[in-house]
Scaffold this motif. Structure first.
Motif, short mmCIF file in Angstrom:
data_model
loop_
_atom_site.label_atom_id
_atom_site.label_comp_id
_atom_site.label_asym_id
_atom_site.label_seq_id
_atom_site.Cartn_x
_atom_site.Cartn_y
_atom_site.Cartn_z
N TYR A 68 0.85 -1.17 0.00
CA TYR A 68 0.00 0.00 0.00
C TYR A 68 0.89 1.23 0.00
CZ TYR A 68 -3.32 3.49 1.78
OH TYR A 68 -4.09 4.60 1.95
N ASP A 69 0.73 2.13 -0.96
CA ASP A 69 1.58 3.32 -1.09
C ASP A 69 3.05 2.99 -1.27
OD1 ASP A 69 -0.55 5.01 -1.01
OD2 ASP A 69 -0.34 5.54 1.10
N ASN A 70 3.35 1.77 -1.71
CA ASN A 70 4.71 1.36 -2.08
C ASN A 70 5.69 1.33 -0.92
OD1 ASN A 70 6.41 0.39 -4.10
ND2 ASN A 70 7.37 2.40 -4.38
N ASP A 71 5.25 1.52 0.32
CA ASP A 71 6.22 1.51 1.42
C ASP A 71 5.77 0.69 2.62
OD1 ASP A 71 4.19 3.11 2.28
OD2 ASP A 71 5.45 4.83 2.82
N ARG A 72 4.56 0.18 2.58
CA ARG A 72 4.10 -0.66 3.68
C ARG A 72 3.09 -1.67 3.17
NH1 ARG A 72 -0.38 2.68 7.13
NH2 ARG A 72 -1.23 3.94 5.43
N LEU A 73 2.91 -2.71 3.96
CA LEU A 73 1.97 -3.76 3.58
C LEU A 73 0.56 -3.38 4.00
CD1 LEU A 73 3.98 -6.96 4.59
CD2 LEU A 73 3.47 -6.18 2.27
N SER A 74 -0.39 -3.59 3.11
CA SER A 74 -1.79 -3.37 3.46
C SER A 74 -2.46 -4.66 3.92
CB SER A 74 -2.55 -2.80 2.26
OG SER A 74 -2.55 -3.73 1.19
N ARG A 75 -1.97 -5.79 3.43
CA ARG A 75 -2.53 -7.08 3.83
C ARG A 75 -1.55 -8.18 3.48
NH1 ARG A 75 -6.39 -9.24 -1.00
NH2 ARG A 75 -5.55 -7.94 -2.66
N ILE A 76 -1.71 -9.30 4.15
CA ILE A 76 -0.96 -10.50 3.81
C ILE A 76 -1.95 -11.64 3.57
CG2 ILE A 76 1.15 -9.84 5.00
CD1 ILE A 76 0.33 -11.59 7.33
N GLU A 77 -1.49 -12.62 2.83
CA GLU A 77 -2.35 -13.76 2.50
C GLU A 77 -1.60 -15.05 2.78
OE1 GLU A 77 -4.28 -15.99 -1.41
OE2 GLU A 77 -3.50 -13.95 -1.60
N HIS A 78 -2.29 -15.99 3.43
CA HIS A 78 -1.78 -17.33 3.65
C HIS A 78 -2.60 -18.26 2.76
CE1 HIS A 78 0.33 -15.63 7.05
NE2 HIS A 78 -0.82 -15.19 7.53
N ARG A 79 -1.90 -19.03 1.91
CA ARG A 79 -2.60 -19.75 0.85
C ARG A 79 -2.16 -21.21 0.74
NH1 ARG A 79 -2.05 -17.52 -5.22
NH2 ARG A 79 -2.83 -15.61 -4.22
N PRO A 80 -2.78 -22.13 1.47
CA PRO A 80 -2.57 -23.55 1.17
C PRO A 80 -3.19 -23.87 -0.19
CG PRO A 80 -3.59 -23.23 3.33
CD PRO A 80 -3.67 -21.92 2.61
N TYR A 81 -2.63 -24.86 -0.88
CA TYR A 81 -3.17 -25.23 -2.19
C TYR A 81 -2.90 -26.70 -2.49
CZ TYR A 81 1.63 -24.97 -3.95
OH TYR A 81 2.97 -25.19 -4.16
N GLN A 82 -3.72 -27.27 -3.38
CA GLN A 82 -3.58 -28.63 -3.85
C GLN A 82 -3.82 -28.62 -5.35
OE1 GLN A 82 -6.40 -27.99 -1.58
NE2 GLN A 82 -4.82 -27.74 -0.03
#
Length: 223
Positions: A68-82
């Motif tokens: 977000y705004d190129n200098d901080r994280l706005s969100r993170i995602e945890h993604r298991p997959y098969q």
């Protein structure tokens, strides 16, 4: 329709652990607006097992960070997959198909993002790629060659929080690939993408340049 241009860099490693088993690791970074704005980073790892010469199953986990705004994280995602993949060859053209199921867990990090994203949703992805051999650079080294990949991937969202954006995105891919050896290849991918947003009837049309570097390692031969 929102227009975007994106630039992606990805490195992936395939680690052979047995005659039928592999560990796959990849990571990448994505920019927007000609490398000006940082957009996404990710790290992913999984285990693959070959059921036959043509069919493999795979499971893994990915971590994504969205800026977000190129200098901080706005969100993170945890993604298991098969996933399950099928590889065939017709005449001299390779055909690769992949069906992947993802469980996407989002964690907003800024107050203004809290209500903007689903906490969880499923995503189903189907890809088909055709690998067309073009030419070999050396008669002495047949592994030094070039091919052209053409394919498409469609992604569909599902879950109780998905109201209007069941369609997630579609990627049309053209991928010239240079094989320097059996263990190293580089792809220069152009992707034409259409993506949905959280606003009804609002879509993003993206042109993506994607540099992908892939290496293979045989851990069975390690000292």
């Amino acid at each position: 329709m929102i227009k975007q241009n994106q630039q992606w860099l990805e490195y992936s490693a395939q680690l052979k652990t047995g005659n039928k088993s592999l560990i796959l690791v990849d990571s990448g970074y994505r920019w927007m607006d000609n490398y000006i704005t940082g957009n996404v980073y990710y790290i992913r790892a999984g285990y693959e097992y070959k059921l036959s010469d043509n069919v493999s199953v795979h499971a893994g986990f990915a971590h994504f960070g969205y800026f977000y705004d190129n200098d901080r994280l706005s969100r993170i995602e945890h993604r298991p997959y098969q996933e399950m993949s099928i590889q065939n060859k017709f005449w001299n053209i390779g055909v690769y198909q992949r069906l992947r199921v993802e469980e996407r867990f989002f964690e907003p990090l800024t107050a203004d993002q809290t209500g903007s994203f689903n906490w969880f949703n499923w995503r189903f992805r189907y890809m088909i790629m055709f690998d067309i051999p073009l030419f070999k650079f050396s008669k002495k080294n047949p592994d030094f060659k070039m091919s052209l990949g053409i394919g498409d991937e469609i992604m569909i969202n599902a879950g109780k929080n998905i109201i209007h954006n069941q369609f997630d995105q579609n990627r049309f891919l053209i991928s010239p690939t240079f094989y320097f050896s059996k263990k190293l290849n580089v792809s220069f991918i152009w992707s034409n993408q259409y993506s949905s947003t959280f606003t009804p009837n609002r879509f993003i049309h993206g042109q993506v340049f994607w540099l992908q570097i892939r290496q293979k390692f045989d851990l069975q031969k390690a000292p």
